[in-house]
Design an enzyme around this catalytic site. Structure first.
Site, mmCIF file in Angstrom:
data_model
loop_
_atom_site.group_PDB
_atom_site.id
_atom_site.type_symbol
_atom_site.label_atom_id
_atom_site.label_comp_id
_atom_site.label_asym_id
_atom_site.label_seq_id
_atom_site.Cartn_x
_atom_site.Cartn_y
_atom_site.Cartn_z
ATOM 1 N N ASP A 479 49.437 27.796 5.889
ATOM 2 C CA ASP A 479 49.133 27.422 5.539
ATOM 3 C C ASP A 479 49.657 25.745 4.389
ATOM 4 O O ASP A 479 50.047 24.850 5.419
ATOM 5 C CB ASP A 479 49.321 28.132 3.511
ATOM 6 N N ASP A 549 39.871 30.679 -1.071
ATOM 7 C CA ASP A 549 40.718 31.043 -1.432
ATOM 8 C C ASP A 549 39.478 31.795 -2.285
ATOM 9 O O ASP A 549 40.134 32.424 -3.279
ATOM 10 C CB ASP A 549 41.268 29.851 -2.766
HETATM 11 C C1 DGJ Z 1 46.756 29.190 -0.132
HETATM 12 C C2 DGJ Z 1 46.462 30.204 0.311
HETATM 13 O O1 DGJ Z 1 44.026 29.872 -0.057
HETATM 14 C C3 DGJ Z 1 45.659 31.837 -0.149
HETATM 15 O O2 DGJ Z 1 44.750 32.461 0.423
HETATM 16 C C4 DGJ Z 1 47.617 31.891 -0.258
HETATM 17 O O3 DGJ Z 1 47.601 32.551 0.806
HETATM 18 C C5 DGJ Z 1 47.981 31.101 -1.031
HETATM 19 N N1 DGJ Z 1 48.180 29.785 -0.932
HETATM 20 C C6 DGJ Z 1 49.893 31.690 -1.240
HETATM 21 O O4 DGJ Z 1 50.057 30.680 -2.041
#
Ligand code: DGJ
Length: 729
Positions: A479, A549
């Site tokens: 990430d 997200d």
């Molecule tokens: C952003 C990601 O896109 C989410 O899926 C998740 O992993 C969060 N970060 C966790 O902090």
């Protein structure tokens, strides 16, 4: 050989299965763009370049030919300062402070295959016969700057990859101010410009508008390719649509700040320029040093946007993505992020994993919150040591518990980041991107590690490596949750500070190359607050990306539709999440959520233990169904049928390469009273073939399904969907 040089004409003909790209050496020294489009015969490639003879108010370098001007010459790699007033492809500053150059053709090389790009991601070949490469060597005689323009024809994909390398052959420093990967002068501007625009949780929405005089384009100045603009644009000929008309695609294999611009000039021709964003960029070339640009991948399709997308899909799936997962079906997963956020312990994780196993799910992914003191997002990035408060028996024990359930185990990292509240930051406060004496602006309470420094990248790689070696982990979510500010490096001298952002990307690619090579059995999925770095650069290292997200099924119709313009379905992470949805608070049925998520790499992102028995049964059926179709979803040919940006519906179909099976999806967003009758024509099937529909048992002709279509059953309520499978009989 797909590249022919006609010495008598001074013409290079780059010919793929269905396209031609022609370069003419004007006056023997100016490589000019003569043609790009449908394939033409090689013996008829002369005289394609109309010498425009327009030089009113444009400078003319040759006294004896006052009609010649660089300002109207469609150049392959235009410079600045000698008469072309349009966007240059490159610009340098010489030791004497001036910025004028005029590079001329010196020689060329044609060979089969495609060379690797040093330290950068790029499309590759498995056999030399798949591609041929043309290298044009240009020289600015006054300064001693040599420029190599590299063109590779990827025969089967009607694609030309372009990149450029610069070498300082002088005895003095040369500073690159601008170094684009490709510049193409289209011979008119009657095109629509299409690009993918968005924001966090609303990525890659399709935008289409007519070209008009002047500059238009997209860029990222964020230090990553970004949610805001994807490094892609297409030009569509007048009237071109989903399955008809001529389309030119431009996609940049790069994950940092980029620029993609189209300039419509005074003669109404259009110059497309794509590459590293010149904004806040410079690169010092000391004598003897070289610089390599990222690669631009240009695709021509005479079968509309759909034809363009299918070429990108296959190329990016099979000749950009690498590793053992490239051709392997991907596991169905359950991720705990939206189920627990930071609030979990080992028992809770085991319960979710156990529920997942009972439903047929194959992989459990432990998301954020397992390390340091990470009970919220204010702390601990950089301290990649398991949090014994949450997992007292350690990570190894948890992995064992999950694997004992016969589930694989995956883990989340955010390796490029550092929390000011972390042991790592307390030890190394200068390891983040920063400018001495200035505020360190935080994003999500975190700073960015300076990956332009090798020792920083190595230290992070070591921490990740230690964890990955400590337990049988088979999946990693990588990430990255903020964009760059105060871009500066403590390790670079003043004259190289503007190299920091690009050096960061090179450093990141180096670490990703190392880790993905060292752990070939791990499936890596990249992520940047969802799809903030959904680009071909990342796909070279990691074959999947968390698409957004926003996990709402209805929002996902647009996001996945837009993403599919360039990126294969095998790269799109798509999960069923809880209702009301956590991002848009919408309620949709489990069925519709399932259908949207089954259009990508399928998974769940909710607390499976909270499901009723009836819901569990539905999930069990979904997982079973997806396992039956996943080879198709992940490796089939994708056809977009209804555009959610244009109305109340979305539809698409995926057909196996041999056209023996297909799956068709239809989504209706808002319900209407006394709703219209809808017939949906499908695509990609064998018109001569007969297909049995698994859902209704009927036999349909392929031609009937594609020409007459299928009547959509009546639906009640908002956010409805259908899915049909077809098998050739
Ligand atoms: C952003 C990601 O896109 C989410 O899926 C998740 O992993 C969060 N970060 C966790 O902090």
């Amino acid at each position: 050989m797909s590249i022919h040089f006609h010495e008598d004409l001074g013409v290079f003909h780059l010919q793929s299965d269905r396209s031609s790209y022609v370069i003419e050496l004007v006056r023997g020294v100016y490589p000019a763009h003569a043609y790009w489009g449908r394939r033409i015969r090689d013996n008829r490639v002369g005289n394609l370049l109309e010498r425009r003879g327009r030089a009113s108010f444009s400078p003319t370098p040759f006294r004896e030919d006052a009609s010649f001007s660089l300002d109207s010459l469609p150049q392959e790699y235009p410079g600045y300062g000698s008469g072309d007033f349009r966007q240059p492809a490159y610009q340098v500053q010489l030791a004497n402070g001036t910025t004028v150059t005029e590079a001329e053709y010196v020689r060329h090389r044609i060979y089969s295959g495609k060379p690797k790009l040093e330290g950068l991601p790029a499309v590759y070949t498995e056999q030399d016969a798949e591609a041929d490469t043309l290298e044009l060597e240009l020289l600015d005689r006054v300064s001693g700057l040599t420029i190599y323009l590299s063109y590779t024809v990827m025969n089967a994909f009607d694609a030309i990859t372009r990149s450029v390398s610069f070498r300082n052959d002088s005895k003095e420093n040369i500073t690159l101010l601008r170094a684009m990967s490709a510049s193409v002068d289209m011979n008119h501007s009657r095109y629509d410009l299409l690009h993918l625009h968005g924001a966090w949780a609303r990525e890659r929405h399709v935008q289409r508008r007519k070209l008009s005089p002047g500059m238009q384009g997209i860029e990222s100045r964020r230090g990553s390719s970004s949610h805001n603009h994807n490094p892609f644009l297409a030009l569509l000929s007048e009237g071109a649509g989903e399955e008809h008309g001529e389309v030119y695609g431009f996609s940049l294999v790069y994950s940092g700040s980029f620029s993609a611009q189209v300039e419509v000039d005074q003669y109404e021709t259009a110059r497309v320029t794509m590459g590293l964003n010149p904004f806040d960029f410079s690169w010092l070339l000391e004598p003897g040093q070289s610089f390599q640009t990222p690669e631009a991948v240009m695709v021509f399709s005479a079968e509309g946007l759909g034809g363009m997308s299918r070429r990108y899909h296959k190329m990016y799936r099979t000749r950009l993505s690498r590793g053992q997962f490239r051709d392997a079906t991907r596991p169905v997963l359950v991720n705990n992020w939206e189920a627990t956020y930071f609030n979990f312990n080992a028992d809770k994780i085991e319960q979710i994993a156990s529920a997942g196993r009972d439903l047929g799910i194959e992989l459990f992914v432990l998301d954020d919150g397992w390390f340091g003191k990470r009970n919220d997002d204010t702390t601990s990035l950089g301290d990649w040591v398991v949090d014994k408060n949450k997992l007292p028996e350690g990570l190894e024990d948890l992995v064992k518990r999950v694997r004992n359930l016969d589930m694989q185990f995956g883990l989340w990292f955010e390796p490029e980041m550092i929390s000011p509240d972390s042991d790592l930051y307390r030890q190394h406060p200068d390891w983040c991107l920063h400018v001495e004496g200035r505020r360190r602006t935080e994003g999500r309470q975190q700073l960015i590690l300076d990956f332009s420094r090798e020792e920083v990248g190595d230290a992070v790689a070591n921490m990740v490596r230690t964890i990955l070696q400590s337990a049988p982990i088979t999946y990693v979510k990588w990430d990255m949750n903020r964009n760059m500010t105060e871009i500066g490096s403590a390790a670079l001298p003043p004259e190289r500070q503007r190299e920091t952002a690009h050096r960061y990307m090179l450093g990141l690619y180096r670490v990703m190359e190392q880790l993905t090579t060292e752990f070939p059995h791990i499936l890596f999925e990249s992520c940047s607050g969802g799809g903030g770095r959904y680009d071909p650069g990342m796909l070279y290292y990691m074959p999947q990306t968390w698409t957004s997200d926003n996990s709402d099924a209805v929002s996902r119709l647009k996001i996945q539709y837009g993403t599919s313009l360039v990126y294969p379905l095998s790269s799109m992470g798509a999960h069923v999440s809880a209702v009301p949805n956590h991002q848009v608070f919408r309620n949709t049925s489990l069925r519709t959520r399932g259908h949207a998520a089954m259009s990508g790499n399928f998974g769940y992102e909710l607390d499976l233990t909270a499901f009723s028995e009836q819901e569990k049964e539905e999930v069990r059926e979904q997982v079973k169904l997806y396992k039956e179709i996943r080879h198709l979803v992940q490796f089939g040919d994708f056809y977009r049928l209804r555009n959610p940006f244009e109305g109340n519906e979305a539809a698409w179909t995926i057909v196996s390469e041999d056209r023996s099976e297909a799956v068709l999806y239809y989504f209706r967003i808002l319900s209407e009273a006394n709703e219209p009758i809808v017939w949906l024509r499908t695509a990609g099937l064998d018109p001569e073939g007969d297909y049995r529909c698994v859902e209704d048992g009927n036999i349909y002709g392929g031609d009937r399904l594609m020409n007459a279509g299928l009547a959509i059953p009546a639906m009640h309520g908002d956010f409805q969907s259908f899915m049909w499978r077809f098998e050739r009989v």
